[in-house]
Design a protein around this motif. Sequence first.
Motif, PDB file in Angstrom:
ATOM      1  N   UNK A 118       0.840  -1.201   0.000  1.00  0.00           N
ATOM      2  CA  UNK A 118       0.000   0.000   0.000  1.00  0.00           C
ATOM      3  C   UNK A 118       0.876   1.253   0.000  1.00  0.00           C
ATOM      4  N   UNK A 119       1.895   1.251   0.834  1.00  0.00           N
ATOM      5  CA  UNK A 119       2.808   2.390   0.887  1.00  0.00           C
ATOM      6  C   UNK A 119       3.486   2.611  -0.456  1.00  0.00           C
ATOM      7  N   UNK A 120       3.933   1.533  -1.059  1.00  0.00           N
ATOM      8  CA  UNK A 120       4.616   1.629  -2.356  1.00  0.00           C
ATOM      9  C   UNK A 120       3.665   2.110  -3.443  1.00  0.00           C
ATOM     10  N   UNK A 121       2.411   1.609  -3.426  1.00  0.00           N
ATOM     11  CA  UNK A 121       1.424   2.027  -4.420  1.00  0.00           C
ATOM     12  C   UNK A 121       0.952   3.462  -4.181  1.00  0.00           C
ATOM     13  N   UNK A 122       1.175   3.986  -3.000  1.00  0.00           N
ATOM     14  CA  UNK A 122       0.796   5.365  -2.690  1.00  0.00           C
ATOM     15  C   UNK A 122       1.831   6.370  -3.208  1.00  0.00           C
ATOM     16  N   UNK A 123       3.022   5.887  -3.517  1.00  0.00           N
ATOM     17  CA  UNK A 123       4.083   6.734  -4.057  1.00  0.00           C
ATOM     18  C   UNK A 123       3.940   6.836  -5.571  1.00  0.00           C
ATOM     19  N   UNK A 124       4.577   7.848  -6.175  1.00  0.00           N
ATOM     20  CA  UNK A 124       4.569   7.920  -7.642  1.00  0.00           C
ATOM     21  C   UNK A 124       5.188   6.659  -8.255  1.00  0.00           C
ATOM     22  N   UNK A 125       4.672   6.283  -9.407  1.00  0.00           N
ATOM     23  CA  UNK A 125       5.217   5.127 -10.117  1.00  0.00           C
ATOM     24  C   UNK A 125       6.637   5.414 -10.588  1.00  0.00           C
ATOM     25  N   UNK A 126       7.452   4.389 -10.517  1.00  0.00           N
ATOM     26  CA  UNK A 126       8.823   4.481 -11.008  1.00  0.00           C
ATOM     27  C   UNK A 126       8.853   4.151 -12.501  1.00  0.00           C
ATOM     28  N   UNK A 127       9.884   4.592 -13.206  1.00  0.00           N
ATOM     29  CA  UNK A 127       9.998   4.204 -14.617  1.00  0.00           C
ATOM     30  C   UNK A 127       9.957   2.687 -14.805  1.00  0.00           C
ATOM     31  N   UNK A 128      10.561   1.943 -13.879  1.00  0.00           N
ATOM     32  CA  UNK A 128      10.539   0.476 -13.998  1.00  0.00           C
ATOM     33  C   UNK A 128       9.117  -0.072 -13.843  1.00  0.00           C
ATOM     34  N   UNK A 129       8.280   0.578 -13.025  1.00  0.00           N
ATOM     35  CA  UNK A 129       6.883   0.157 -12.905  1.00  0.00           C
ATOM     36  C   UNK A 129       6.170   0.357 -14.244  1.00  0.00           C
ATOM     37  N   UNK A 130       6.379   1.499 -14.837  1.00  0.00           N
ATOM     38  CA  UNK A 130       5.742   1.809 -16.123  1.00  0.00           C
ATOM     39  C   UNK A 130       6.187   0.834 -17.218  1.00  0.00           C
ATOM     40  N   UNK A 131       7.437   0.405 -17.157  1.00  0.00           N
ATOM     41  CA  UNK A 131       7.935  -0.560 -18.137  1.00  0.00           C
ATOM     42  C   UNK A 131       7.210  -1.893 -18.008  1.00  0.00           C
ATOM     43  N   UNK A 132       6.638  -2.164 -16.846  1.00  0.00           N
ATOM     44  CA  UNK A 132       5.922  -3.412 -16.629  1.00  0.00           C
ATOM     45  C   UNK A 132       4.408  -3.235 -16.732  1.00  0.00           C
TER      46      UNK A 132
END
Length: 101
Positions: free
Chosen positions: A16-30
């Motif tokens: 939840x904490x991680x999903x509350x932060x802005x997405x990282x470029x690596x997240x967008x790549x996935x």
Amino acid sequence: METRKMQLIEEIDNLIERLSDPLLPSDRQHGWDEKSQTVMLKYYEDLRSRLTSGGPLKPPDIYGLARGLNDLGIWGGMLENSAYRIASELRAQKSLLGLGS
């Protein structure tokens, strides 16, 4: 059981904490985008609430995750790995959490 349940809730809190932060470029790549981030954040907040309140868990809480991530266009990466670890632990604890077999 309580220790495993508390560890599961902690892992959900971390996601939840991680999903509350802005997405990282690596997240967008996935395949992650703001829509999938919002959907999954709500899902994990609701799941956490039900786990802590003793509310009902349903089979889709365990078995629908892969399809949900696929439908959102998500594949691989740290966020997906975290989600699958949580689903795996839910499966391991399903009888203890009142989900039967």
